[in-house]
Design a protein around this motif. Structure first.
Motif, PDB file in Angstrom:
ATOM      1  N   ALA A 189      53.275  45.460  32.155  1.00 37.32           N
ATOM      2  CA  ALA A 189      54.421  44.868  31.464  1.00 37.32           C
ATOM      3  C   ALA A 189      53.932  44.165  30.212  1.00 37.32           C
ATOM      4  O   ALA A 189      53.468  43.026  30.267  1.00 37.32           O
ATOM      5  N   SER A 190      53.981  44.860  29.105  1.00 37.09           N
ATOM      6  CA  SER A 190      53.597  44.290  27.818  1.00 37.09           C
ATOM      7  C   SER A 190      54.220  45.143  26.725  1.00 37.09           C
ATOM      8  O   SER A 190      54.161  46.376  26.790  1.00 37.09           O
ATOM      9  N   TYR A 191      54.799  44.503  25.729  1.00 34.93           N
ATOM     10  CA  TYR A 191      55.463  45.250  24.669  1.00 34.93           C
ATOM     11  C   TYR A 191      54.540  46.327  24.110  1.00 34.93           C
ATOM     12  O   TYR A 191      53.362  46.058  23.839  1.00 34.93           O
ATOM     13  N   PRO A 192      55.059  47.579  23.936  1.00 35.08           N
ATOM     14  CA  PRO A 192      56.463  48.006  24.058  1.00 35.08           C
ATOM     15  C   PRO A 192      56.766  48.754  25.355  1.00 35.08           C
ATOM     16  O   PRO A 192      57.802  49.401  25.445  1.00 35.08           O
ATOM     17  N   LEU A 193      55.871  48.663  26.364  1.00 36.61           N
ATOM     18  CA  LEU A 193      55.995  49.511  27.551  1.00 36.61           C
ATOM     19  C   LEU A 193      56.016  48.661  28.813  1.00 36.61           C
ATOM     20  O   LEU A 193      55.160  47.784  29.000  1.00 36.61           O
ATOM     21  N   PHE A 194      56.974  48.977  29.692  1.00 42.63           N
ATOM     22  CA  PHE A 194      57.137  48.232  30.938  1.00 42.63           C
ATOM     23  C   PHE A 194      57.299  49.260  32.062  1.00 42.63           C
ATOM     24  O   PHE A 194      58.313  49.961  32.121  1.00 42.63           O
ATOM     25  N   VAL A 195      56.288  49.375  32.941  1.00 44.32           N
ATOM     26  CA  VAL A 195      56.278  50.459  33.926  1.00 44.32           C
ATOM     27  C   VAL A 195      55.805  49.980  35.294  1.00 44.32           C
ATOM     28  O   VAL A 195      55.004  49.049  35.412  1.00 44.32           O
ATOM     29  N   VAL A 196      56.295  50.666  36.324  1.00 49.63           N
ATOM     30  CA  VAL A 196      55.923  50.436  37.721  1.00 49.63           C
ATOM     31  C   VAL A 196      55.495  51.764  38.327  1.00 49.63           C
ATOM     32  O   VAL A 196      56.126  52.800  38.067  1.00 49.63           O
ATOM     33  N   ALA A 197      54.440  51.741  39.135  1.00 46.52           N
ATOM     34  CA  ALA A 197      53.993  52.928  39.870  1.00 46.52           C
ATOM     35  C   ALA A 197      53.843  52.561  41.341  1.00 46.52           C
ATOM     36  O   ALA A 197      53.272  51.517  41.667  1.00 46.52           O
ATOM     37  N   ASP A 198      54.340  53.418  42.205  1.00 48.51           N
ATOM     38  CA  ASP A 198      54.307  53.201  43.660  1.00 48.51           C
ATOM     39  C   ASP A 198      53.493  54.331  44.283  1.00 48.51           C
ATOM     40  O   ASP A 198      53.958  55.462  44.386  1.00 48.51           O
ATOM     41  N   GLY A 199      52.256  54.009  44.668  1.00 51.64           N
ATOM     42  CA  GLY A 199      51.356  55.025  45.204  1.00 51.64           C
ATOM     43  C   GLY A 199      51.666  55.377  46.641  1.00 51.64           C
ATOM     44  O   GLY A 199      52.219  54.581  47.398  1.00 51.64           O
ATOM     45  N   MET A 200      51.295  56.603  47.006  1.00 50.59           N
ATOM     46  CA  MET A 200      51.488  57.051  48.386  1.00 50.59           C
ATOM     47  C   MET A 200      50.308  57.933  48.775  1.00 50.59           C
ATOM     48  O   MET A 200      49.686  58.572  47.926  1.00 50.59           O
ATOM     49  N   GLY A 201      49.991  57.954  50.047  1.00 52.01           N
ATOM     50  CA  GLY A 201      48.890  58.785  50.513  1.00 52.01           C
ATOM     51  C   GLY A 201      47.989  58.020  51.464  1.00 52.01           C
ATOM     52  O   GLY A 201      47.950  56.782  51.452  1.00 52.01           O
ATOM     53  N   GLY A 202      47.238  58.767  52.286  1.00 53.87           N
ATOM     54  CA  GLY A 202      46.358  58.162  53.275  1.00 53.87           C
ATOM     55  C   GLY A 202      45.172  57.469  52.636  1.00 53.87           C
ATOM     56  O   GLY A 202      44.829  57.682  51.477  1.00 53.87           O
ATOM     57  N   HIS A 203      44.527  56.628  53.447  1.00 57.25           N
ATOM     58  CA  HIS A 203      43.327  55.899  53.031  1.00 57.25           C
ATOM     59  C   HIS A 203      43.625  55.095  51.757  1.00 57.25           C
ATOM     60  O   HIS A 203      44.550  54.304  51.724  1.00 57.25           O
TER      61      HIS A 203
END
Length: 274
Positions: free
Chosen positions: A41-55
């Motif tokens: 979260a810092s100008y000009p980009l605001f993004v979230v990523a939600d990881g999935m997978g074992g280990h």
């Protein structure tokens, strides 16, 4: 509860100055041992990523994706083209980790960036997966992104109602992700800039515990982005905290006239989509 603070920035845009303020927070939740969410979260980009997978696969996938997007933001050239190049690099990063190549490993990515390269500034949302961007405008909250999920496809086909979808057993099954074996192009939505807009960018750990009405309630009750983000996180934890929870609140404040010799920090970047 993690400490949350609000950041603010006056951004020169065509015809004036845009006052932005934002806050971001992430939490492991009450049932997970590891936080596989990541955010930037810092100008000009605001993004979230939600990881999935074992280990540790999901953690690697989300962290790799956010780091590649962070580099794009740091370069000052944020566009759909540079985002897609960053995601392609993230796919290679994920594939380079043997522990991250299990079936089902990958990450969502969703967010918004400000494009100041045209005659007027625009927001551009991006989305892969089932994390979400909401917009509160003129008292109404709207989900801007469309989930890439089995449940959303069933709703779109008329086979499930939105109410039935909330507790469907396939609620966690997504149909698109940034993963080790294939690259995908995000969906984009272009939005006009409007004074008073409030964005919420979040992983599904928030929307599993709060309805759209609940999100709007905490925005209405908390004018400061940090207070709003903290209140939503606290409520999500109280409602069960079944997953990692990440939320960014981004506010568009009162614009002011800019002097004619001021230049946008993104003046030399490529237009969205080029």
């Amino acid at each position: 509860m993690p400490e949350v603070s609000t950041e603010s920035l006056a951004v020169p845009v065509p015809g004036g100055v845009l006052e932005l303020s934002w806050a971001a927070v992430t939490d492991t939740g009450r049932r997970r041992e590891v936080n596989q969410d990541a955010m930037f979260a810092s100008y000009p980009l605001f993004v979230v990523a939600d990881g999935m997978g074992g280990h540790v696969g999901g953690e690697i996938a989300s962290a790799s994706t956010i780091e590649r997007l962070r580099a794009v933001a740091d370069s000052g050239h944020v566009s759909t083209k540079t985002i897609e190049k960053a995601l392609a690099r993230a796919v290679k990063d994920i594939a380079s980790h043997p522990e991250a190549t299990d079936d089902g490993t990958g990450t969502t990515v969703t967010g918004v960036f400000l494009d100041t390269t045209g005659d007027a500034a625009h927001w551009v949302t991006l989305n892969i997966g089932d994390s979400r961007v909401y917009l509160l405008r003129d008292g109404a909250i709207v989900q801007i992104t469309t989930d890439h999920s089995v449940v959303q496809e069933l709703v779109a086909a008329g086979r499930l109602s939105p109410e039935e979808a909330e507790n469907h057993p396939y609620g966690n099954v997504i149909t698109r992700a940034v993963g080790p074996s294939e690259g995908v192009t995000p969906d984009y939505v272009r939005l006009d800039v409007a004074e008073g807009d409030r964005f919420v960018i979040c992983s599904d750990g928030l929307t599993k515990e709060l309805t759209d009405y609940g999100i709007r309630h905490f925005l209405d009750e908390n004018a400061d982005p940090a207070d709003a983000a903290s209140a939503m996180l606290e409520a999500a934890l109280e409602n069960g905290g079944r997953d990692n929870i990440t939320v960014i609140v981004l506010d568009v404040g009162h614009p002011a006239e800019a002097s004619s010799d001021e230049e946008s920090p993104a003046d030399d970047s490529s237009p969205a989509g080029e």
